[in-house]
Design a protein around this motif. Structure first.
Motif, PDB file in Angstrom:
ATOM      1  N   GLU A 158       0.801  -1.221   0.000  1.00  0.00           N
ATOM      2  CA  GLU A 158       0.000   0.000   0.000  1.00  0.00           C
ATOM      3  C   GLU A 158       0.834   1.272   0.000  1.00  0.00           C
ATOM      4  O   GLU A 158       0.304   2.373  -0.027  1.00  0.00           O
ATOM      5  CB  GLU A 158      -0.953  -0.004   1.201  1.00  0.00           C
ATOM      6  N   ALA A 159       2.168   1.113   0.082  1.00  0.00           N
ATOM      7  CA  ALA A 159       3.030   2.298   0.195  1.00  0.00           C
ATOM      8  C   ALA A 159       3.270   2.970  -1.151  1.00  0.00           C
ATOM      9  O   ALA A 159       3.858   4.037  -1.219  1.00  0.00           O
ATOM     10  CB  ALA A 159       4.365   1.897   0.822  1.00  0.00           C
ATOM     11  N   ARG A 160       2.813   2.339  -2.215  1.00  0.00           N
ATOM     12  CA  ARG A 160       3.126   2.875  -3.552  1.00  0.00           C
ATOM     13  C   ARG A 160       2.099   3.929  -3.941  1.00  0.00           C
ATOM     14  O   ARG A 160       0.969   3.618  -4.282  1.00  0.00           O
ATOM     15  CB  ARG A 160       3.184   1.740  -4.566  1.00  0.00           C
ATOM     16  N   THR A 161       2.531   5.176  -3.913  1.00  0.00           N
ATOM     17  CA  THR A 161       1.599   6.296  -4.085  1.00  0.00           C
ATOM     18  C   THR A 161       1.938   7.157  -5.290  1.00  0.00           C
ATOM     19  O   THR A 161       1.256   8.129  -5.558  1.00  0.00           O
ATOM     20  CB  THR A 161       1.651   7.209  -2.850  1.00  0.00           C
ATOM     21  N   GLU A 162       2.986   6.779  -6.023  1.00  0.00           N
ATOM     22  CA  GLU A 162       3.493   7.689  -7.039  1.00  0.00           C
ATOM     23  C   GLU A 162       3.610   7.029  -8.411  1.00  0.00           C
ATOM     24  O   GLU A 162       4.048   5.888  -8.524  1.00  0.00           O
ATOM     25  CB  GLU A 162       4.911   8.115  -6.640  1.00  0.00           C
ATOM     26  N   ILE A 163       3.253   7.771  -9.440  1.00  0.00           N
ATOM     27  CA  ILE A 163       3.499   7.332 -10.814  1.00  0.00           C
ATOM     28  C   ILE A 163       4.547   8.267 -11.426  1.00  0.00           C
ATOM     29  O   ILE A 163       4.438   9.494 -11.322  1.00  0.00           O
ATOM     30  CB  ILE A 163       2.199   7.385 -11.653  1.00  0.00           C
ATOM     31  N   GLY A 181      -5.928   7.971  -8.416  1.00  0.00           N
ATOM     32  CA  GLY A 181      -5.590   8.213  -7.021  1.00  0.00           C
ATOM     33  C   GLY A 181      -4.099   8.298  -6.741  1.00  0.00           C
ATOM     34  O   GLY A 181      -3.676   8.169  -5.592  1.00  0.00           O
ATOM     35  N   TYR A 182      -3.280   8.518  -7.775  1.00  0.00           N
ATOM     36  CA  TYR A 182      -1.825   8.596  -7.574  1.00  0.00           C
ATOM     37  C   TYR A 182      -1.314  10.028  -7.636  1.00  0.00           C
ATOM     38  O   TYR A 182      -1.921  10.890  -8.263  1.00  0.00           O
ATOM     39  CB  TYR A 182      -1.106   7.781  -8.660  1.00  0.00           C
ATOM     40  N   LYS A 183      -0.153  10.235  -7.002  1.00  0.00           N
ATOM     41  CA  LYS A 183       0.585  11.476  -7.198  1.00  0.00           C
ATOM     42  C   LYS A 183       1.493  11.283  -8.423  1.00  0.00           C
ATOM     43  O   LYS A 183       1.878  10.160  -8.745  1.00  0.00           O
ATOM     44  CB  LYS A 183       1.441  11.788  -5.971  1.00  0.00           C
ATOM     45  N   VAL A 184       1.835  12.399  -9.054  1.00  0.00           N
ATOM     46  CA  VAL A 184       2.660  12.336 -10.256  1.00  0.00           C
ATOM     47  C   VAL A 184       4.041  12.905  -9.963  1.00  0.00           C
ATOM     48  O   VAL A 184       4.158  13.961  -9.346  1.00  0.00           O
ATOM     49  CB  VAL A 184       2.009  13.171 -11.382  1.00  0.00           C
ATOM     50  N   ARG A 185       5.087  12.184 -10.357  1.00  0.00           N
ATOM     51  CA  ARG A 185       6.421  12.774 -10.313  1.00  0.00           C
ATOM     52  C   ARG A 185       6.992  12.763 -11.726  1.00  0.00           C
ATOM     53  O   ARG A 185       7.081  11.709 -12.360  1.00  0.00           O
ATOM     54  CB  ARG A 185       7.342  12.003  -9.370  1.00  0.00           C
ATOM     55  N   GLU A 186       7.361  13.958 -12.209  1.00  0.00           N
ATOM     56  CA  GLU A 186       7.899  14.036 -13.570  1.00  0.00           C
ATOM     57  C   GLU A 186       9.392  13.743 -13.579  1.00  0.00           C
ATOM     58  O   GLU A 186      10.114  14.086 -12.642  1.00  0.00           O
ATOM     59  CB  GLU A 186       7.603  15.412 -14.175  1.00  0.00           C
ATOM     60  N   VAL A 187       9.830  13.074 -14.649  1.00  0.00           N
ATOM     61  CA  VAL A 187      11.236  12.710 -14.808  1.00  0.00           C
ATOM     62  C   VAL A 187      11.795  13.508 -15.984  1.00  0.00           C
ATOM     63  O   VAL A 187      11.163  13.557 -17.045  1.00  0.00           O
ATOM     64  CB  VAL A 187      11.358  11.197 -15.115  1.00  0.00           C
ATOM     65  N   PRO A 188      12.954  14.145 -15.809  1.00  0.00           N
ATOM     66  CA  PRO A 188      13.484  14.966 -16.905  1.00  0.00           C
ATOM     67  C   PRO A 188      13.939  14.147 -18.112  1.00  0.00           C
ATOM     68  O   PRO A 188      14.251  12.962 -17.995  1.00  0.00           O
ATOM     69  CB  PRO A 188      14.674  15.702 -16.268  1.00  0.00           C
ATOM     70  N   VAL A 189      13.956  14.821 -19.256  1.00  0.00           N
ATOM     71  CA  VAL A 189      14.396  14.213 -20.514  1.00  0.00           C
ATOM     72  C   VAL A 189      15.676  14.934 -20.941  1.00  0.00           C
ATOM     73  O   VAL A 189      15.762  16.165 -20.845  1.00  0.00           O
ATOM     74  CB  VAL A 189      13.301  14.366 -21.585  1.00  0.00           C
ATOM     75  N   ASP A 196      16.381  10.969 -18.797  1.00  0.00           N
ATOM     76  CA  ASP A 196      17.569  11.127 -17.953  1.00  0.00           C
ATOM     77  C   ASP A 196      17.601   9.946 -16.970  1.00  0.00           C
ATOM     78  O   ASP A 196      16.914   9.941 -15.953  1.00  0.00           O
ATOM     79  CB  ASP A 196      17.471  12.461 -17.211  1.00  0.00           C
ATOM     80  N   LEU A 197      18.409   8.945 -17.321  1.00  0.00           N
ATOM     81  CA  LEU A 197      18.376   7.666 -16.601  1.00  0.00           C
ATOM     82  C   LEU A 197      18.782   7.810 -15.131  1.00  0.00           C
ATOM     83  O   LEU A 197      18.190   7.186 -14.249  1.00  0.00           O
ATOM     84  CB  LEU A 197      19.279   6.648 -17.315  1.00  0.00           C
ATOM     85  N   GLU A 198      19.782   8.648 -14.880  1.00  0.00           N
ATOM     86  CA  GLU A 198      20.224   8.822 -13.495  1.00  0.00           C
ATOM     87  C   GLU A 198      19.110   9.442 -12.655  1.00  0.00           C
ATOM     88  O   GLU A 198      18.838   9.021 -11.537  1.00  0.00           O
ATOM     89  CB  GLU A 198      21.490   9.691 -13.438  1.00  0.00           C
ATOM     90  N   ALA A 199      18.449  10.445 -13.232  1.00  0.00           N
ATOM     91  CA  ALA A 199      17.339  11.086 -12.513  1.00  0.00           C
ATOM     92  C   ALA A 199      16.218  10.084 -12.278  1.00  0.00           C
ATOM     93  O   ALA A 199      15.575  10.088 -11.218  1.00  0.00           O
ATOM     94  CB  ALA A 199      16.834  12.280 -13.304  1.00  0.00           C
ATOM     95  N   LEU A 200      15.985   9.220 -13.249  1.00  0.00           N
ATOM     96  CA  LEU A 200      14.941   8.203 -13.095  1.00  0.00           C
ATOM     97  C   LEU A 200      15.286   7.265 -11.946  1.00  0.00           C
ATOM     98  O   LEU A 200      14.449   6.956 -11.096  1.00  0.00           O
ATOM     99  CB  LEU A 200      14.764   7.409 -14.392  1.00  0.00           C
ATOM    100  N   LYS A 201      16.551   6.820 -11.916  1.00  0.00           N
ATOM    101  CA  LYS A 201      16.964   5.890 -10.860  1.00  0.00           C
ATOM    102  C   LYS A 201      16.788   6.532  -9.483  1.00  0.00           C
ATOM    103  O   LYS A 201      16.362   5.881  -8.535  1.00  0.00           O
ATOM    104  CB  LYS A 201      18.421   5.470 -11.063  1.00  0.00           C
ATOM    105  N   GLU A 202      17.096   7.812  -9.398  1.00  0.00           N
ATOM    106  CA  GLU A 202      16.920   8.503  -8.122  1.00  0.00           C
ATOM    107  C   GLU A 202      15.456   8.610  -7.729  1.00  0.00           C
ATOM    108  O   GLU A 202      15.110   8.597  -6.553  1.00  0.00           O
ATOM    109  CB  GLU A 202      17.521   9.914  -8.204  1.00  0.00           C
ATOM    110  N   GLN A 207       7.985   4.006  -3.012  1.00  0.00           N
ATOM    111  CA  GLN A 207       6.738   4.733  -3.260  1.00  0.00           C
ATOM    112  C   GLN A 207       6.324   4.649  -4.731  1.00  0.00           C
ATOM    113  O   GLN A 207       5.271   5.136  -5.113  1.00  0.00           O
ATOM    114  CB  GLN A 207       6.899   6.203  -2.826  1.00  0.00           C
ATOM    115  N   THR A 208       7.158   4.004  -5.562  1.00  0.00           N
ATOM    116  CA  THR A 208       6.895   3.982  -7.006  1.00  0.00           C
ATOM    117  C   THR A 208       5.889   2.886  -7.370  1.00  0.00           C
ATOM    118  O   THR A 208       6.173   1.703  -7.199  1.00  0.00           O
ATOM    119  CB  THR A 208       8.198   3.732  -7.790  1.00  0.00           C
ATOM    120  N   ALA A 209       4.747   3.284  -7.879  1.00  0.00           N
ATOM    121  CA  ALA A 209       3.766   2.298  -8.348  1.00  0.00           C
ATOM    122  C   ALA A 209       4.085   1.886  -9.776  1.00  0.00           C
ATOM    123  O   ALA A 209       3.880   0.736 -10.160  1.00  0.00           O
ATOM    124  CB  ALA A 209       2.366   2.884  -8.274  1.00  0.00           C
TER     125      ALA A 209
END
Lengths: 488, 452
Positions: A158-163, A181-189, A196-202, A207-209
């Motif tokens: 249930e801890a996964r709240t983010e797309i 019902g999710y929060k959105v986190r944008e990943v840079p390109v 941006d793979l490093e930013a994605l990994k971070e 919390q990642t659904a």
């Protein structure tokens, strides 16, 4: 072209298209309806003749651009030819008159088409199961993310709240995540159009659904790190969502299932040549990997051992995310897609990806040669590509919007403008596999002429178009002084 | 190559311009081991238009030939020939969403006319350009009511059990991820209506809205004035779910109770859209002016161009996903344009008298059918409430069994209420203006034989 009156302005009391309605009934036939529930005044619908109606709407139709009339290179919209045969087949009386709740004994023909279509879509996407239920791409997205949520919930996670969503994504992606019902986190390109793979990994974590992405991306390039992205998201326990907006680019060449995606939606009104109809209806089937099979939206078509077909519904698949419409989705659109799939067959499917990519790369090279600026000049185009007019906007004051409007005067529909948001003053151009080389060349000629006009007569370009039923419209007035219905 | 125009010479010239040796070279950014080569073997060979048409003709013919009395949310009506001849003109059929307004005035004006027609049918202030269908439209209306009802902090909505159960389940599936709860209001077993008495236990409780269906799933007409006034007195908005054909005869939601309904949705299919196995249909959605900024979906406004000439354009786009992204009112980004175009043509062709006559014949034919069938021993009307064009009958035998036996005689005798309501012997039947006296007699005769 002259201003067309509204249908309401043609109305005259007492006129009617008499042959179109049954005769009036005497009021005693309505005596079972209590007087206090009866409508007091007739609705103010137009009172017009049959010919007035036919002429009015035929005249209105002539005020549209359409694939049947013009080149329509809208990026991420796949405006390819819509075969007429598909329309005729979907409108056969047996299909048209079939009630959605007709018993299976009277539905074998329809169910067989749907069952086969599910299988074709599984095969071309490399997924393990397909449901045809979603009625549009955005509803397919909804179904996909709802399945991701159902999967995590079933595991008590249930801890996964983010797309996670790359910043270049379609606006529907974040809007869909919120509807689920999710929060959105944008990943840079990055500058080359890849995530941006490093930013994605971070960004990945407990919390990642899931991650929603399009590949080829909306930057018009194939995401080369797809396997690393898939690994990063999966290792964090998230699932991978494929937005099928750009499936046309890779049809028959590479399959989302093989790239590691867990769930995908397809836009049949793009990739499978069903019409856009002035903004709908579409169809947005979803495909899933093994672990999401229990959650597919219902109903689906199934086959018994004796070869007969039946519905698979929520009463037998009780883990399903359920029904997304009253019945089974946009059946008539699905029949058109079935026609298209049968007509193309295996070889035809492979050609779609090949020739849409050929057309885009050709058009890009030719446009660069006449002075257009590519946003990602070092990359292969997929089935679409981005031009930027940042230089023209700065030096000449002519924007991407101005050039788009001027294209209409050259009888070319404008490409998608100002999307993706991260490229300034951009066009996203998708020619599709069904346009001839001559049509592509004409577009190049028009663009070359407009670039010349932008230098010699910038003020003229800024006032385009001149040849359409109306000039540029006052959108501010439209929003401030809302006029949404006609008043007699 | 089906639908692909390029000759070998074209291909060569295009590759030369690109500077590539082969089409395969254009895919050199895709890792080789991911490529799909050889993986599409389960797909059949391509067929000519003639052969696919023959195949689909055979399939379509398998499903034809029965006389149907099934309604339950999708209704047979005569569709004038002009409706789809015009709607499938290439200029409507193959146009895109009207983002380039100057090149889309045809589609945009049709939508503006459609918005006007729907507000006139429902007696509401504003309409959007349509949503997917009636059921998903209700889900959108529920979410909209949470935004629009500023006095309520609740994420709950009251939904009658007598609402089409397919609407309830689709709405549930769409809204539940946002922690929205639907609470069921029972119906009166004798009348087949939703009574204000059943709402009384919720007096003083906080709900965002009450859903009222007119007619309800059983075809019964609800006492909408009392229900509406009760909801407003208890701080709730009213979401009306209505049949558009019925609007010609029945009080429209804008006139319900003292203040009228706040949001109206419904299935637009009866307005010129074929049954077509459940879609594409369209959902219509109207509301009071003060809630327009909370409405999802596309909305068209009338404005002027730079020369002062009348024109139409997408407006209030700040509500929509392509501008607001995660803060949009909904993720919806299409309307059901073509079906909505058909409905606009249909409604204009029928006019006020034509639509009234269609509604009146549908009502009268259903009454006549019910009279014929209830003359058979053991067949009775399940409820005493007045009905529009659908009615629940109880049979002396299990409904599922009777429906199968009727289908063997090519009579599709309605929908069983066994699964959805536990009414094992009840069927929901519908007749419209398309049913002739012979059709009604055919049903009567078949049912007699099945029950004998």
């Amino acid at each position: 072209m002259s201003e067309t009156q509204l249908i309401f302005q043609l109305s005259h009391p007492g006129r009617s298209a008499t042959s179109q309605a049954p005769k009036a009934l005497s009021d005693d036939k309505l005596s079972a309806i209590p007087a206090h529930l009866r409508r007091k005044q007739k609705p103010a619908l137009p009172e017009v003749s049959e010919m007035q109606v036919v002429r009015h709407y035929t005249n209105l139709s002539s005020k549209n651009f359409a694939i049947d009339k013009q080149f329509y290179p809208l990026g991420s919209c796949t405006m390819k030819y819509n075969p007429r045969g598909a329309n005729r087949a979907a409108m056969l009386p047996g299909f048209l008159n079939r009630h959605p709740l007709a018993p299976e004994s009277h539905s074998q023909g329809f169910l067989s088409c749907m069952f086969e279509l599910q299988n074709f879509l599984k095969e071309v996407t490399g997924m393990k199961g397909v449901s045809l239920a979603p009625m549009a791409g955005a509803q397919g997205e909804f179904a996909g993310v709802a399945m991701i949520r159902a999967y995590h919930e079933a595991r008590g996670d249930e801890a996964r709240t983010e797309i996670l969503i790359p910043e270049a994504a379609h606006g529907t992606n974040p809007a869909t995540a919120v509807m689920c019902g999710y929060k959105v986190r944008e990943v840079p390109v990055g500058k080359d159009g890849d995530v941006d793979l490093e930013a994605l990994k971070e960004a990945c974590g407990p919390q990642t659904a899931g991650l929603m992405m399009t590949n080829p991306s909306t930057c018009g390039v194939f995401e080369r790190q797809i396997e690393a992205i898939s690994k990063a998201v999966h290792e964090a326990g998230g699932l991978l969502y494929y937005d099928g907006a750009n499936l046309n680019a890779i049809l028959g060449k590479v399959r989302p299932g093989d790239m590691g995606f867990d769930v995908i939606h397809m836009n049949l009104h793009k990739t499978f040549a069903t019409p856009h109809g002035g903004g709908g209806p579409g169809a947005g089937p979803v495909g899933v990997s093994e672990r999401l099979l229990p959650y597919l939206p219902t109903p689906m078509a199934g086959q018994r051992d004796d070869g007969s077909y039946h519905w698979v519904d929520s009463d037998t698949l009780d883990t399903s995310i359920g029904h997304l419409s009253a019945f089974m989705g946009n059946a008539g659109v699905l029949l058109r897609a079935y026609f298209y799939a049968r007509s193309l067959g295996r070889e035809g499917m492979i050609r779609v990806g090949e020739f849409s990519t050929l057309a885009a790369n050709y058009l890009l090279k030719r446009l660069e040669a006449v002075g257009c600026t590519a946003a990602y000049p070092d990359r292969r185009a997929s089935h679409e590509f981005i031009l930027t007019f940042a230089k023209e906007a700065k030096e000449l004051g002519v924007t991407a919007m101005d050039i788009a409007k001027r294209l209409l005067d050259y009888n070319q529909h404008a490409p998608t403008t100002y999307f993706p948001l991260l490229v300034p003053e951009c066009f996203l151009i998708e020619p599709t596999e069904t346009e001839s080389k001559e049509a592509l060349d004409e577009f190049v000629d028009a663009m070359a002429a407009i670039l010349e006009e932008a230098r010699s007569e910038p003020d003229m370009v800024k006032e385009a178009p001149f040849t359409q039923p109306v000039r540029r419209l006052d959108d501010v007035k439209a929003a401030r002084e809302l006029d949404l219905t006609w008043t007699d | 190559m089906p639908y692909i125009p390029h000759t070998p010479d074209d291909v060569r010239a295009m590759l030369d311009a690109i500077g590539a040796d082969s089409i395969e070279d254009l895919f050199d950014e895709i890792p080789a081991h991911l490529k799909a080569a050889g993986k599409l073997d389960a797909l059949p060979e391509g067929l000519s238009e003639m052969d696919v048409t023959r195949l689909m003709n055979e399939r379509a013919a398998m499903d034809a030939g029965a006389v149907s009395f099934i309604g339950a949310g999708a209704y047979q009506h005569h569709i004038p020939a002009a409706v789809w001849e015009i709607a499938t003109r290439g200029e409507f059929y193959t146009a895109y969403t009207p983002y380039q307004a100057e090149a889309s005035q045809g589609t945009l004006q049709v939508i503006y006319e459609f918005q006007t027609l729907m507000t006139r049918l429902t007696a509401m202030d504003v309409s959007n350009a349509s949503v997917y269908d009636g059921a998903s439209g209700l889900a959108e209306a529920v979410l909209m009511s949470l935004r629009a009802n500023r006095k309520s902090k609740s994420r709950k909505v009251l939904v009658p059990a007598a609402l089409n159960p397919r609407y309830t389940s689709a709405t549930q599936a769409i809204v539940e991820n946002q922690d929205v709860a639907l609470e069921t209001v029972p119906f009166c077993q004798e009348k087949g209506q939703t009574l204000v008495d059943s709402l009384k236990p919720h007096e003083g409780e906080d709900f965002a809205a009450l859903v009222i269906s007119q007619p309800n799933y059983f075809g019964s007409l609800e006492e909408v004035d009392a229900l509406t006034d009760w909801a407003h007195a208890n701080g709730m908005l009213v979401i009306a779910v209505v049949n558009p054909t019925a609007m010609a005869l029945i009080t429209p939601p804008g006139e319900w109770g003292a203040e009228g309904a706040d949001i109206v949705v419904g299935e637009g299919q009866p307005l010129g859209v074929p049954l077509s196995s459940g879609g594409p249909y369209f959902g219509f959605m109207c509301c009071k002016q003060k809630y327009v900024r909370q409405m999802p979906g596309r909305i068209i406004g009338r404005t002027v161009d730079m020369e002062g000439k009348q024109g139409f354009t997408l407006t209030l786009q700040a509500r929509e996903q392509h501008i607001r992204r995660s803060k949009a009112t909904s993720n919806i980004c299409t309307n059901q344009g073509l079906a909505m175009t058909a409905a606009t043509i249909y409604t204009s062709l029928l006019g006020p008298d034509g639509l009234t006559n269609v509604a009146a014949h549908s009502h009268a034919n259903t009454q006549a059918l019910a009279d014929k069938l209830t003359a058979i021993d053991g067949v009775e009307r399940a409820f005493v409430a007045p009905t529009f064009h659908e009615v629940v009958l109880t049979l002396p035998k299990p409904a599922d069994q009777v429906l199968v036996a009727l289908a063997e005689k090519d009579v599709l005798g309605g929908v069983s209420l066994a699964n959805d309501y536990g009414m094992a012997n009840a069927i929901l039947v519908n007749a419209t203006e398309v049913h002739s006296e012979q059709d009604l007699q055919l049903f009567e005769q078949a049912l007699k034989e099945v029950l004998a």
